[in-house]
Design a protein around this motif. Structure first.
Motif, short mmCIF file in Angstrom:
data_model
loop_
_atom_site.label_atom_id
_atom_site.label_comp_id
_atom_site.label_asym_id
_atom_site.label_seq_id
_atom_site.Cartn_x
_atom_site.Cartn_y
_atom_site.Cartn_z
N LYS A 23 62.42 -3.89 -2.72
CA LYS A 23 61.68 -3.57 -3.95
C LYS A 23 61.91 -4.64 -5.01
O LYS A 23 62.99 -5.18 -5.15
N THR A 24 60.87 -4.91 -5.78
CA THR A 24 60.95 -5.92 -6.82
C THR A 24 61.59 -5.35 -8.09
O THR A 24 61.65 -4.13 -8.29
N LEU A 25 62.00 -6.25 -8.94
CA LEU A 25 62.51 -5.86 -10.26
C LEU A 25 61.41 -5.16 -11.04
O LEU A 25 61.68 -4.18 -11.75
N LEU A 26 60.19 -5.61 -10.91
CA LEU A 26 59.05 -4.95 -11.56
C LEU A 26 58.96 -3.49 -11.13
O LEU A 26 58.81 -2.59 -11.96
N THR A 38 56.38 -3.46 -19.18
CA THR A 38 56.28 -4.58 -18.25
C THR A 38 55.11 -4.26 -17.32
O THR A 38 55.11 -3.24 -16.65
N LYS A 39 54.12 -5.13 -17.33
CA LYS A 39 52.87 -4.86 -16.61
C LYS A 39 52.82 -5.57 -15.27
O LYS A 39 53.41 -6.63 -15.10
N GLU A 40 52.07 -4.99 -14.34
CA GLU A 40 51.74 -5.71 -13.12
C GLU A 40 50.34 -6.27 -13.29
O GLU A 40 49.39 -5.53 -13.52
N ALA A 49 52.26 -11.24 -16.99
CA ALA A 49 52.25 -9.87 -17.53
C ALA A 49 53.54 -9.12 -17.21
O ALA A 49 53.92 -8.20 -17.94
N CYS A 50 54.23 -9.55 -16.19
CA CYS A 50 55.46 -8.88 -15.76
C CYS A 50 56.72 -9.58 -16.27
O CYS A 50 57.82 -9.28 -15.83
N SER A 51 56.57 -10.50 -17.22
CA SER A 51 57.70 -11.29 -17.71
C SER A 51 58.79 -10.42 -18.32
O SER A 51 58.51 -9.50 -19.09
N ASN A 60 59.33 -13.87 -13.85
CA ASN A 60 58.27 -12.95 -13.45
C ASN A 60 58.92 -11.89 -12.58
O ASN A 60 59.35 -12.17 -11.46
N SER A 61 58.99 -10.68 -13.10
CA SER A 61 59.71 -9.61 -12.39
C SER A 61 59.03 -9.21 -11.09
O SER A 61 59.65 -8.57 -10.24
N CYS A 62 57.78 -9.60 -10.89
CA CYS A 62 57.09 -9.31 -9.63
C CYS A 62 57.60 -10.21 -8.51
O CYS A 62 57.37 -9.92 -7.33
N LEU A 63 58.29 -11.30 -8.86
CA LEU A 63 58.79 -12.24 -7.85
C LEU A 63 60.29 -12.11 -7.61
O LEU A 63 60.82 -12.78 -6.73
#
Length: 154
Positions: A23-26, A38-40, A49-51, A60-63
């Protein structure tokens, strides 16, 4: 996928959380912690958007996998100012009209915070470089650059 317990600080509060290793941090922030500021956006690290700030660095919390945040400090938009007392960056965005739909705003505010923490009085080129990983489709970048300048002066 197996679960792992991680310990991290989110917006100044220590948390111990069981999270699946893939699972990602996002995902952790939005779905587990309920921090939906925090947006996706793109899900590929291109839009910002997920910064969030991870140990003071804009990511980027999606990464980022949630387990990579183990032992670290995470700041989301919810950790920047309050409804009663906006952070000077947030107030600057409002004052110059650098907010329209608001989708990119949390990432832009965090990118600005990371920039001003590193360079308190950035040049316009440094501002544009500091915001370069964050996309805005509504406001246009000049008002955002103006907001960063205003925040730097406050």
């Amino acid at each position: 996928m197996s679960e792992r317990t991680i310990k991290l600080t989110i917006n100044g509060k220590l948390a111990s959380i069981n999270v699946e290793e893939d699972k990602t941090l996002l995902y952790l922030l939005r779905e587990v912690m309920g921090l939906t500021g925090t947006k996706e956006g793109c899900g590929e690290g291109d839009c910002g958007a997920c910064s969030v700030l991870l140990d003071g660095e804009l990511v980027n919390s999606c990464l980022v996998l949630a387990i990579q945040a183990d032992g670290k400090d995470v700041i989301t938009i919810e950790g920047v100012g309050t409804e009663e007392h906006l952070h000077p960056i947030q107030q600057a965005f409002i004052n110059v009209g650098a907010v329209q739909c608001g989708y990119c705003t949390p990432g832009m505010v965090l990118a600005t915070k990371a920039l001003l923490d590193r360079i308190p009085q950035p040049t316009e080129e440094e501002i544009r470089r500091g915001l370069s990983g964050n996309l805005c489709r509504c406001t246009g970048y000049q008002k955002i650059v103006d907001a960063v300048r205003k925040a730097a002066d406050s």
